[in-house]
Write a protein that holds these residues in place. Structure first.
Motif, mmCIF file in Angstrom:
data_model
loop_
_atom_site.group_PDB
_atom_site.id
_atom_site.type_symbol
_atom_site.label_atom_id
_atom_site.label_comp_id
_atom_site.label_asym_id
_atom_site.label_seq_id
_atom_site.Cartn_x
_atom_site.Cartn_y
_atom_site.Cartn_z
ATOM 1 N N UNK A 195 -6.466 -51.113 -8.529
ATOM 2 C CA UNK A 195 -5.960 -52.383 -8.011
ATOM 3 C C UNK A 195 -5.240 -53.158 -9.109
ATOM 4 N N UNK A 196 -5.801 -53.132 -10.325
ATOM 5 C CA UNK A 196 -5.174 -53.832 -11.442
ATOM 6 C C UNK A 196 -3.810 -53.226 -11.758
ATOM 7 N N UNK A 197 -3.742 -51.883 -11.724
ATOM 8 C CA UNK A 197 -2.466 -51.220 -11.979
ATOM 9 C C UNK A 197 -1.452 -51.571 -10.905
ATOM 10 N N UNK A 198 -1.903 -51.588 -9.645
ATOM 11 C CA UNK A 198 -1.014 -51.929 -8.537
ATOM 12 C C UNK A 198 -0.513 -53.363 -8.666
ATOM 13 N N UNK A 199 -1.417 -54.278 -9.018
ATOM 14 C CA UNK A 199 -1.013 -55.678 -9.162
ATOM 15 C C UNK A 199 -0.039 -55.820 -10.324
ATOM 16 N N UNK A 200 -0.351 -55.169 -11.433
ATOM 17 C CA UNK A 200 0.525 -55.254 -12.603
ATOM 18 C C UNK A 200 1.922 -54.744 -12.278
ATOM 19 N N UNK A 206 14.300 -63.346 -0.677
ATOM 20 C CA UNK A 206 15.267 -62.550 -1.439
ATOM 21 C C UNK A 206 14.565 -61.777 -2.555
ATOM 22 N N UNK A 207 13.698 -62.487 -3.269
ATOM 23 C CA UNK A 207 13.017 -61.886 -4.414
ATOM 24 C C UNK A 207 12.086 -60.771 -3.965
ATOM 25 N N UNK A 208 11.303 -61.034 -2.929
ATOM 26 C CA UNK A 208 10.364 -60.024 -2.420
ATOM 27 C C UNK A 208 11.097 -58.796 -1.911
ATOM 28 N N UNK A 209 12.212 -59.010 -1.203
ATOM 29 C CA UNK A 209 12.975 -57.880 -0.682
ATOM 30 C C UNK A 209 13.518 -57.011 -1.814
ATOM 31 N N UNK A 210 14.024 -57.663 -2.852
ATOM 32 C CA UNK A 210 14.564 -56.898 -3.983
ATOM 33 C C UNK A 210 13.459 -56.143 -4.715
ATOM 34 N N UNK A 211 12.271 -56.770 -4.796
ATOM 35 C CA UNK A 211 11.139 -56.131 -5.482
ATOM 36 C C UNK A 211 10.438 -55.106 -4.596
ATOM 37 N N UNK A 212 10.783 -55.134 -3.295
ATOM 38 C CA UNK A 212 10.154 -54.227 -2.329
ATOM 39 C C UNK A 212 8.642 -54.434 -2.259
ATOM 40 N N UNK A 213 8.247 -55.721 -2.168
ATOM 41 C CA UNK A 213 6.833 -56.063 -2.003
ATOM 42 C C UNK A 213 6.723 -57.119 -0.912
ATOM 43 N N UNK A 229 7.647 -55.914 -10.974
ATOM 44 C CA UNK A 229 8.803 -55.811 -10.085
ATOM 45 C C UNK A 229 9.268 -57.191 -9.626
ATOM 46 N N UNK A 230 8.321 -58.073 -9.344
ATOM 47 C CA UNK A 230 8.674 -59.421 -8.903
ATOM 48 C C UNK A 230 9.376 -60.202 -10.019
ATOM 49 N N UNK A 231 8.897 -60.064 -11.237
ATOM 50 C CA UNK A 231 9.519 -60.767 -12.362
ATOM 51 C C UNK A 231 10.953 -60.296 -12.574
ATOM 52 N N UNK A 232 11.156 -58.984 -12.532
ATOM 53 C CA UNK A 232 12.491 -58.450 -12.719
ATOM 54 C C UNK A 232 13.417 -58.858 -11.572
ATOM 55 N N UNK A 233 12.893 -58.787 -10.354
ATOM 56 C CA UNK A 233 13.691 -59.177 -9.186
ATOM 57 C C UNK A 233 14.034 -60.664 -9.242
#
Length: 223
Positions: free
Chosen positions: A24-29, A55-62, A34-38
């Motif tokens: 879970x920690x790896x998934x969150x990290x 927009x940000x979530x779509x680009x990060x795919x989360x 991805x969110x920071x970069x997006x």
């Protein structure tokens, strides 16, 4: 079930719990990264005001809800980005070797700041600066978290060595001199680069003229 079997079962359950927790920690990290970069990409393209969490979530795919869960919204995401940039920029030593004269030291400093700070992060700097100009609360928070002139003590330590070698005048106030340098450098980046859109090399040429003036004031006059 015997005691041995019960103990093995508990040990297995504990291992599985630890494994799930690490996963879970790896998934969150990974999602946070991805969110920071997006967010940086979207903020640069649309500005902070024009960017949306969708927009940000779509680009990060989360899932969009993760922005609220992990960062407490768009503003929290921007501050997480700022903190990431700050951590990358805070160094325990300068990113170039000590120079033989004050003139060379300041010239190398300018080159280093352009390469490692200004050119690399110019678009992000515009985002932060723009928000500072329109949001007093944001500006106040930036002042609380951003390191102020953290490189100055490192440069002063090197200039003190040159002073001990008799290459810099003994009565020079190095702290004030470096604060003047810092103000001029960032003023040139704001006015010449961001507002006027001047070429980096043209700004460097102007800064070299300024450096020559400081070096002349610093260095011991030849007899």
């Amino acid at each position: 079930m015997g005691d041995t079997s019960l103990l093995k079962s508990k040990t297995t359950d504990q291992k599985e719990t630890v494994t799930r927790s690490k996963s879970k920690k790896r998934d969150r990290s990974a999602s946070e990264e991805r969110l920071l970069q997006a967010a940086e990409d979207i903020f640069a393209k649309h500005g902070f005001k024009g960017a949306t969490t969708r927009m940000i979530a779509d680009k990060a795919k989360v899932n969009e809800s993760l922005i609220g869960r992990y960062f407490d919204g768009k503003m929290g995401l921007l501050f997480a980005l700022i903190e990431t940039h700050i951590k990358e920029k805070v160094h325990e030593e300068l990113l170039y070797p000590p120079q033989a004269t004050a003139r060379e030291e300041l010239s190398a400093l300018v080159d280093s700041m352009f390469i490692h700070h200004c050119q690399k992060d110019e678009e992000f700097f515009k985002i932060v600066l723009g928000q500072c100009l329109v949001d007093p609360k944001f500006l106040k928070r930036i002042r609380e978290v951003a390191p102020i002139n953290q490189y100055i003590p490192l440069v002063i330590a090197r200039l003190e060595v040159l002073k001990a070698q008799g290459l810099i005048q003994k009565d020079v106030d190095l702290q004030t001199m470096m604060e003047v340098f810092d103000t001029y450098f960032h003023g040139a980046m704001f006015f010449d680069r961001i507002l006027m859109g001047n070429d980096v090399n043209a700004i460097k040429t102007k800064l070299n003229v300024f450096i020559n003036g400081i070096a002349t004031a610093l260095e011991v006059k030849a007899k």
